[in-house]
Scaffold this motif. Structure first.
Motif, PDB file in Angstrom:
ATOM      1  N   ALA A  82       0.825  -1.206   0.000  1.00 61.32           N
ATOM      2  CA  ALA A  82       0.000   0.000   0.000  1.00 61.32           C
ATOM      3  C   ALA A  82       0.861   1.259   0.000  1.00 61.32           C
ATOM      4  O   ALA A  82       0.514   2.263  -0.634  1.00 61.32           O
ATOM      5  CB  ALA A  82      -0.939  -0.007   1.201  1.00 61.32           C
ATOM      6  N   GLN A  86       0.839   4.199  -2.903  1.00 62.68           N
ATOM      7  CA  GLN A  86       0.606   5.610  -2.601  1.00 62.68           C
ATOM      8  C   GLN A  86       1.726   6.479  -3.160  1.00 62.68           C
ATOM      9  O   GLN A  86       1.474   7.536  -3.759  1.00 62.68           O
ATOM     10  CB  GLN A  86       0.489   5.799  -1.094  1.00 62.68           C
ATOM     11  N   GLN A 152     -10.753   9.943  -2.150  1.00 57.77           N
ATOM     12  CA  GLN A 152     -10.246   9.104  -1.074  1.00 57.77           C
ATOM     13  C   GLN A 152     -10.067   9.915   0.206  1.00 57.77           C
ATOM     14  O   GLN A 152     -10.445   9.458   1.301  1.00 57.77           O
ATOM     15  CB  GLN A 152      -8.926   8.451  -1.494  1.00 57.77           C
ATOM     16  N   THR A 156     -12.327   9.428   3.694  1.00 59.64           N
ATOM     17  CA  THR A 156     -11.729   9.184   5.002  1.00 59.64           C
ATOM     18  C   THR A 156     -12.252  10.174   6.038  1.00 59.64           C
ATOM     19  O   THR A 156     -12.578   9.808   7.175  1.00 59.64           O
ATOM     20  CB  THR A 156     -10.194   9.290   4.912  1.00 59.64           C
ATOM     21  N   ARG A 353     -13.239  -4.272  -3.021  1.00 59.09           N
ATOM     22  CA  ARG A 353     -12.315  -3.782  -1.998  1.00 59.09           C
ATOM     23  C   ARG A 353     -13.022  -2.909  -0.971  1.00 59.09           C
ATOM     24  O   ARG A 353     -13.914  -2.129  -1.316  1.00 59.09           O
ATOM     25  CB  ARG A 353     -11.184  -2.969  -2.637  1.00 59.09           C
ATOM     26  N   ARG A 355     -10.936  -1.108   1.217  1.00 56.67           N
ATOM     27  CA  ARG A 355      -9.987  -0.010   1.415  1.00 56.67           C
ATOM     28  C   ARG A 355      -9.163   0.167   0.135  1.00 56.67           C
ATOM     29  O   ARG A 355      -9.007  -0.764  -0.647  1.00 56.67           O
ATOM     30  CB  ARG A 355      -9.071  -0.266   2.612  1.00 56.67           C
ATOM     31  N   ASP A 356      -8.646   1.372  -0.030  1.00 52.11           N
ATOM     32  CA  ASP A 356      -7.798   1.692  -1.191  1.00 52.11           C
ATOM     33  C   ASP A 356      -8.484   1.378  -2.525  1.00 52.11           C
ATOM     34  O   ASP A 356      -7.826   1.027  -3.509  1.00 52.11           O
ATOM     35  CB  ASP A 356      -6.468   0.945  -1.124  1.00 52.11           C
ATOM     36  N   HIS A 358      -9.761   3.450  -4.444  1.00 47.90           N
ATOM     37  CA  HIS A 358      -9.622   4.541  -5.414  1.00 47.90           C
ATOM     38  C   HIS A 358      -8.647   4.189  -6.530  1.00 47.90           C
ATOM     39  O   HIS A 358      -8.766   4.712  -7.640  1.00 47.90           O
ATOM     40  CB  HIS A 358      -9.172   5.826  -4.710  1.00 47.90           C
ATOM     41  N   TYR A 359      -7.690   3.281  -6.264  1.00 44.06           N
ATOM     42  CA  TYR A 359      -6.771   2.871  -7.329  1.00 44.06           C
ATOM     43  C   TYR A 359      -7.539   2.177  -8.462  1.00 44.06           C
ATOM     44  O   TYR A 359      -7.292   2.421  -9.643  1.00 44.06           O
ATOM     45  CB  TYR A 359      -5.701   1.924  -6.787  1.00 44.06           C
TER      46      TYR A 359
END
Length: 396
Positions: A82, A86, A152, A156, A353, A355-356, A358-359
């Protein structure tokens, strides 16, 4: 790890394998391009033929595709972490931001150079690109990447304020706007303004569609039972605020584009005529192809007086037609199915997913942008765009 990409990799690899076959010497085989026989007769000696009319161009095209594939697979492996993912995404966005600043500076000062190379000022933003449509593709992908980061960050914050009072929510939002959320929002506006300054009808229109596609993905995920994107009504307000921001920037900076759309539509008549002539060539090379990357060599025999003032017509302004002409129908279908498989994986991954995600959203939206813009331009034939696209797909 790579096994998850096995189907797209195999499909893509088979398509490129046919391009390799196209450059192999076939002796006097009837499968070879007839131009080799004509050349042999003119020179008075036998010349080993190949399916490709220009093997060196086909070889270069293969290398370009392999380079993009190597970037995709490398980023895919690195982004299993991760932290690495990022760093890669933020590095891409920041570098694109620097390119946007350079483009806006060059445009505002009417500079007739790109760095130290002479290039006439066209009145449109091109940054380090020669063609403004290519610049639009690049800044379109950068807009998608920066919007993904904005969403993202907003997601959060919304999740962390779901049980807070209104005053506490405003305080946290204010702090976020002075931190990474504000930074990402500035980058998004910078990318979007740069995109609009290119004046590219197709690039801007299809980027806007891709941006709204990304928002639609988040809206659909939010509506899924038990899989909310987080935040309920506050999240809806955040999405609407981003959409309003996009419309506001477009209203302030998109007047030139609106005028061009009203006056000329999406494409000029000459380009549609070029598509028709390219289809004629595709029919003549339907199964074996003329050789990947050989459009310019083949189209000379079909263009006639399509554009008398234009001495070189090296692009069909449609990547699909060029792929069909170069590889032939069977191999082109394999390559396109490989890309479709990656798009499906990214879209499915976004909804899977927690989490994460947005990728995956960025990658899926980038597929929408590239697939649409490739209908009217040669987006992926510019290596900067091909590598940026591969990077976003690898992350997704």
């Amino acid at each position: 790890m790579i096994s998850k990409l096995s189907a797209p990799v195999v499909l893509f690899g088979l398509g490129l394998l046919w391009a390799v076959v196209q450059i192999l010497p076939l002796g006097s085989s009837t499968a070879g391009h007839p131009a080799w026989q004509v050349a042999g007769e003119a020179l008075g000696r036998d010349i080993a033929s190949s399916i490709s009319i220009n093997p060196s161009e086909t070889l270069w095209a293969i290398l370009r595709y392999l380079t993009a594939a190597a970037v995709l697979l490398s980023v895919y492996v690195l982004a299993r972490s991760a932290r690495n993912a990022q760093i890669i995404l933020r590095t891409f966005v920041i570098l694109a931001g620097l390119a946007a600043l350079y483009g806006l500076t060059r445009l505002s000062l009417s500079l007739d150079k790109i760095l130290w190379f002479d290039e006439p000022d066209t009145g449109y933003l091109t940054s380090g690109f020669i063609n403004r449509n290519s610049a639009a593709t690049y800044f379109g992908m950068a807009s998608l990447a920066s919007l993904g980061l904005v969403i993202q960050q907003a997601r959060t914050i919304v999740q962390s304020t779901s049980h807070d009072s209104g005053r506490e929510m405003v305080r946290k939002l204010s702090l976020a706007m002075s931190g990474m959320l504000g930074f990402d929002l500035v980058l998004f506006v910078l990318m979007f303004v740069s995109l609009l300054a290119t004046g590219s009808r197709g690039g801007i229109s299809f980027t806007v569609l891709a941006l709204f596609f990304m928002l639609l993905l988040y809206g659909m995920k939010m509506a899924m039972p038990g899989r909310s994107a987080g935040g309920g009504p506050v999240w809806v307000v955040s999405i609407l605020a981003i959409a309003v921001l996009m419309l506001g920037v477009f209203e302030l900076s998109g007047a030139r584009l609106t005028g061009r759309l009203l006056n000329r539509g999406l494409e000029a008549d000459t380009r549609f005529e070029a598509y028709a002539r390219t289809l004629e060539a595709v029919r003549d090379y339907l199964y074996l192809g003329s050789g990947l990357g050989t459009f310019q060599d083949v189209f000379t025999a079909y263009r006639l007086e399509l554009s008398p003032g234009r001495h070189v017509w090296d692009k069909a302004h449609n990547d699909y037609l060029e792929l069909l002409l170069g590889l032939g129908l069977p191999a082109a279908i394999l390559v396109l199915l490989g890309f479709a498989g990656v798009f499906f994986m990214a879209t499915r991954g976004f909804f899977a997913r927690r989490r994460d995600a947005h990728y995956a959203a960025i990658a899926a939206a980038a597929c929408v942008l590239i697939s649409l813009h490739s209908l009217v331009d040669f987006s992926l034939q510019i290596q900067a765009n091909a590598l940026a696209f591969a990077l976003l797909l690898g992350l997704g």
